[in-house]
Design a protein around this motif. Structure first.
Motif, PDB file in Angstrom:
ATOM      1  N   ALA A   1       0.851  -1.410  -0.336  1.00 18.89           N
ATOM      2  CA  ALA A   1       0.018   0.288   0.182  1.00 18.89           C
ATOM      3  C   ALA A   1       1.041   1.595   0.217  1.00 18.89           C
ATOM      4  CB  ALA A   1      -0.915  -0.030   1.298  1.00 18.89           C
ATOM      5  N   GLU A   2       1.220   1.208   0.642  1.00 13.54           N
ATOM      6  CA  GLU A   2       2.947   2.154   0.972  1.00 13.54           C
ATOM      7  C   GLU A   2       3.511   2.762  -0.384  1.00 13.54           C
ATOM      8  OE1 GLU A   2       5.833   1.036   4.133  1.00 13.54           O
ATOM      9  OE2 GLU A   2       4.401   2.133   5.131  1.00 13.54           O
ATOM     10  N   ILE A   3       4.214   1.382  -1.313  1.00 11.14           N
ATOM     11  CA  ILE A   3       4.597   1.922  -2.693  1.00 11.14           C
ATOM     12  C   ILE A   3       3.516   1.779  -3.499  1.00 11.14           C
ATOM     13  CG2 ILE A   3       5.262  -0.014  -4.139  1.00 11.14           C
ATOM     14  CD1 ILE A   3       6.722  -1.921  -2.587  1.00 11.14           C
ATOM     15  N   VAL A   4       2.376   1.877  -3.140  1.00 11.78           N
ATOM     16  CA  VAL A   4       1.470   2.299  -4.853  1.00 11.78           C
ATOM     17  C   VAL A   4       1.072   4.062  -3.827  1.00 11.78           C
ATOM     18  CG1 VAL A   4      -1.116   2.336  -4.938  1.00 11.78           C
ATOM     19  CG2 VAL A   4      -0.302  -0.251  -5.016  1.00 11.78           C
ATOM     20  N   GLU A   5       0.950   3.818  -3.267  1.00  8.21           N
ATOM     21  CA  GLU A   5       0.723   5.597  -3.032  1.00  8.21           C
ATOM     22  C   GLU A   5       1.851   6.611  -3.414  1.00  8.21           C
ATOM     23  OE1 GLU A   5       0.872   7.813   1.010  1.00  8.21           O
ATOM     24  OE2 GLU A   5      -0.954   6.028   1.198  1.00  8.21           O
ATOM     25  N   ARG A   6       2.983   5.901  -3.673  1.00  6.37           N
ATOM     26  CA  ARG A   6       4.161   6.691  -3.249  1.00  6.37           C
ATOM     27  C   ARG A   6       4.312   6.537  -5.253  1.00  6.37           C
ATOM     28  NH1 ARG A   6       6.964   3.997   0.387  1.00  6.37           N
ATOM     29  NH2 ARG A   6       8.449   2.195  -1.082  1.00  6.37           N
ATOM     30  N   ILE A   7       3.583   5.521  -6.337  1.00  4.03           N
ATOM     31  CA  ILE A   7       3.563   5.938  -6.887  1.00  4.03           C
ATOM     32  C   ILE A   7       3.339   6.307  -7.576  1.00  4.03           C
ATOM     33  CG2 ILE A   7       2.532   4.106  -9.453  1.00  4.03           C
ATOM     34  CD1 ILE A   7       4.004   1.901  -7.791  1.00  4.03           C
ATOM     35  N   GLN A   8       1.474   6.638  -7.322  1.00  2.00           N
ATOM     36  CA  GLN A   8       0.663   7.939  -7.582  1.00  2.00           C
ATOM     37  C   GLN A   8       0.694   9.279  -6.586  1.00  2.00           C
ATOM     38  OE1 GLN A   8      -2.749   6.612  -4.505  1.00  2.00           O
ATOM     39  NE2 GLN A   8      -3.730   4.841  -6.208  1.00  2.00           N
ATOM     40  N   GLU A   9       1.700   8.863  -5.919  1.00  2.00           N
ATOM     41  CA  GLU A   9       2.128  11.012  -5.900  1.00  2.00           C
ATOM     42  C   GLU A   9       3.445  11.134  -6.884  1.00  2.00           C
ATOM     43  OE1 GLU A   9       3.042  14.327  -4.669  1.00  2.00           O
ATOM     44  OE2 GLU A   9       1.790  12.620  -3.738  1.00  2.00           O
ATOM     45  N   ALA A  10       3.782  10.059  -7.266  1.00  3.05           N
ATOM     46  CA  ALA A  10       4.608  10.244  -8.603  1.00  3.05           C
ATOM     47  C   ALA A  10       3.867  10.165  -9.857  1.00  3.05           C
ATOM     48  CB  ALA A  10       5.631   9.431  -8.451  1.00  3.05           C
ATOM     49  N   ARG A  11       3.211  10.169 -10.063  1.00  2.00           N
ATOM     50  CA  ARG A  11       1.913  10.635 -11.252  1.00  2.00           C
ATOM     51  C   ARG A  11       2.264  11.289 -11.491  1.00  2.00           C
ATOM     52  NH1 ARG A  11      -1.019   4.770 -11.559  1.00  2.00           N
ATOM     53  NH2 ARG A  11       0.908   3.786 -12.914  1.00  2.00           N
ATOM     54  N   SER A  12       1.134  12.104 -10.182  1.00  2.00           N
ATOM     55  CA  SER A  12       0.976  13.088 -10.431  1.00  2.00           C
ATOM     56  C   SER A  12       1.722  14.975 -10.525  1.00  2.00           C
ATOM     57  CB  SER A  12      -0.142  13.572  -8.677  1.00  2.00           C
ATOM     58  OG  SER A  12       1.305  13.533  -7.817  1.00  2.00           O
ATOM     59  N   HIS A  13       3.119  14.442 -10.502  1.00  2.00           N
ATOM     60  CA  HIS A  13       3.426  15.576 -10.524  1.00  2.00           C
ATOM     61  C   HIS A  13       3.930  15.467 -12.131  1.00  2.00           C
ATOM     62  CE1 HIS A  13       5.433  13.877  -6.715  1.00  2.00           C
ATOM     63  NE2 HIS A  13       4.771  15.307  -6.929  1.00  2.00           N
ATOM     64  N   GLY A  14       3.376  14.606 -13.344  1.00  2.00           N
ATOM     65  CA  GLY A  14       2.979  14.416 -14.055  1.00  2.00           C
ATOM     66  C   GLY A  14       3.955  13.644 -15.574  1.00  2.00           C
ATOM     67  N   ASP A  15       4.865  14.537 -15.978  1.00  2.00           N
ATOM     68  CA  ASP A  15       5.432  13.268 -17.041  1.00  2.00           C
ATOM     69  C   ASP A  15       6.147  11.875 -16.721  1.00  2.00           C
ATOM     70  OD1 ASP A  15       7.132  12.786 -19.296  1.00  2.00           O
ATOM     71  OD2 ASP A  15       8.359  13.643 -19.501  1.00  2.00           O
ATOM     72  N   LEU A  16       5.704  10.959 -16.740  1.00  2.00           N
ATOM     73  CA  LEU A  16       6.052   9.967 -16.597  1.00  2.00           C
ATOM     74  C   LEU A  16       8.038   9.672 -16.860  1.00  2.00           C
ATOM     75  CD1 LEU A  16       3.221   7.312 -15.846  1.00  2.00           C
ATOM     76  CD2 LEU A  16       4.652   9.091 -13.982  1.00  2.00           C
ATOM     77  N   SER A  17       8.460  10.013 -18.761  1.00  2.00           N
ATOM     78  CA  SER A  17       9.141   9.673 -19.411  1.00  2.00           C
ATOM     79  C   SER A  17      10.679   9.743 -18.160  1.00  2.00           C
ATOM     80  CB  SER A  17       9.514   9.953 -20.575  1.00  2.00           C
ATOM     81  OG  SER A  17       9.237  11.471 -20.186  1.00  2.00           O
ATOM     82  N   GLU A  18      10.501  10.911 -17.598  1.00  2.00           N
ATOM     83  CA  GLU A  18      11.920  11.798 -16.823  1.00  2.00           C
ATOM     84  C   GLU A  18      12.086  11.920 -15.479  1.00  2.00           C
ATOM     85  OE1 GLU A  18      14.457  14.785 -18.648  1.00  2.00           O
ATOM     86  OE2 GLU A  18      13.816  14.077 -20.084  1.00  2.00           O
ATOM     87  N   ASN A  19      10.878  10.353 -14.332  1.00  2.00           N
ATOM     88  CA  ASN A  19      10.532  11.263 -13.504  1.00  2.00           C
ATOM     89  C   ASN A  19      11.054   9.759 -12.746  1.00  2.00           C
ATOM     90  OD1 ASN A  19       9.124  10.737 -10.539  1.00  2.00           O
ATOM     91  ND2 ASN A  19       7.205  11.527 -12.181  1.00  2.00           N
ATOM     92  N   ALA A  20      12.558  10.535 -12.201  1.00  2.00           N
ATOM     93  CA  ALA A  20      12.987   8.779 -10.944  1.00  2.00           C
ATOM     94  C   ALA A  20      12.442   8.645  -9.962  1.00  2.00           C
ATOM     95  CB  ALA A  20      14.477  10.139 -11.102  1.00  2.00           C
ATOM     96  N   GLU A  21      11.432   9.663  -9.292  1.00  2.00           N
ATOM     97  CA  GLU A  21      10.533   9.039  -8.053  1.00  2.00           C
ATOM     98  C   GLU A  21       9.888   8.169  -8.919  1.00  2.00           C
ATOM     99  OE1 GLU A  21       7.711  11.500  -5.669  1.00  2.00           O
ATOM    100  OE2 GLU A  21       9.259  12.582  -6.365  1.00  2.00           O
ATOM    101  N   TYR A  22       8.575   8.286 -10.270  1.00  2.00           N
ATOM    102  CA  TYR A  22       8.307   7.719  -9.783  1.00  2.00           C
ATOM    103  C   TYR A  22       9.107   5.411 -10.789  1.00  2.00           C
ATOM    104  CZ  TYR A  22       4.955   4.927 -13.238  1.00  2.00           C
ATOM    105  OH  TYR A  22       3.983   4.160 -13.809  1.00  2.00           O
ATOM    106  N   ASP A  23       9.990   6.221 -11.557  1.00  2.00           N
ATOM    107  CA  ASP A  23      10.829   4.571 -11.859  1.00  2.00           C
ATOM    108  C   ASP A  23      11.426   4.424 -10.550  1.00  2.00           C
ATOM    109  OD1 ASP A  23      10.846   5.455 -14.356  1.00  2.00           O
ATOM    110  OD2 ASP A  23      12.885   6.674 -14.107  1.00  2.00           O
TER     111      ASP A  23
END
Length: 154
Positions: free
Chosen positions: A27-49
């Motif tokens: 659940a914590e990881i899913v939350e972090r993924i959602q947070e990272a997605r909210s920052h926009g462009d996923l192609s250069e999003n180190a947090e998302y990766d």
């Protein structure tokens, strides 16, 4: 089918860890993924990766732990000190190093090299199992062989 030898305590800890990985960490990881997605462009999003990599690692750990639990063989703790068995605390003497070491033989899930808790499948564990005090055993490590003398079994 693989069998994983565990004490009841080790089994209970594995079940507790699996529950944590499935219910809390996932659940914590899913939350972090959602947070990272909210920052926009996923192609250069180190947090998302990083979160996706952690998610993959966590899922792998869940699969492995679940498999071990499903194939666990609970070993009874025994007071028998006539031979080395899983659960034994064994004092050995190494002639080459001129030192004594105490090992506890456990199943693979409970092994902890930093605490000298070795797996029954490790070179030291395999060599010691089934032997008695006073006997010398040959440890067949990947790159060498050496002898240990069993001093005491607890």
């Amino acid at each position: 089918m693989d069998k994983f030898f565990m004490t009841q305590k080790g089994y209970d800890e594995a079940v507790k860890q699996l529950e944590y990985l499935q219910k809390v960490k996932r659940a914590e990881i899913v939350e972090r993924i959602q947070e990272a997605r909210s920052h926009g462009d996923l192609s250069e999003n180190a947090e998302y990766d990083a979160a996706r990599n952690e998610q993959a690692s966590n899922e792998g750990e869940i699969i492995e732990l679940d498999y071990k639990i499903k194939n666990a063989v609970i070993i009874e703790e025994s007071a028998d000190t006539s031979v080395v068995h899983i659960g034994s605390e064994v004092t050995v003497y190494d002639d080459d190093l001129e030192e004594e070491t105490v090992y506890t033989i456990m199943g693979t899930t409970e092994a902890d090299a930093m605490k000298n808790i070795v797996s029954n499948e490790s070179p030291v564990g395999k060599a010691l199992l089934g032997h008695k005090e006073g006997e010398k055993v040959t440890v067949k490590a990947p790159d060498m062989e050496y002898e240990l003398k069993i001093v005491k079994i607890k």
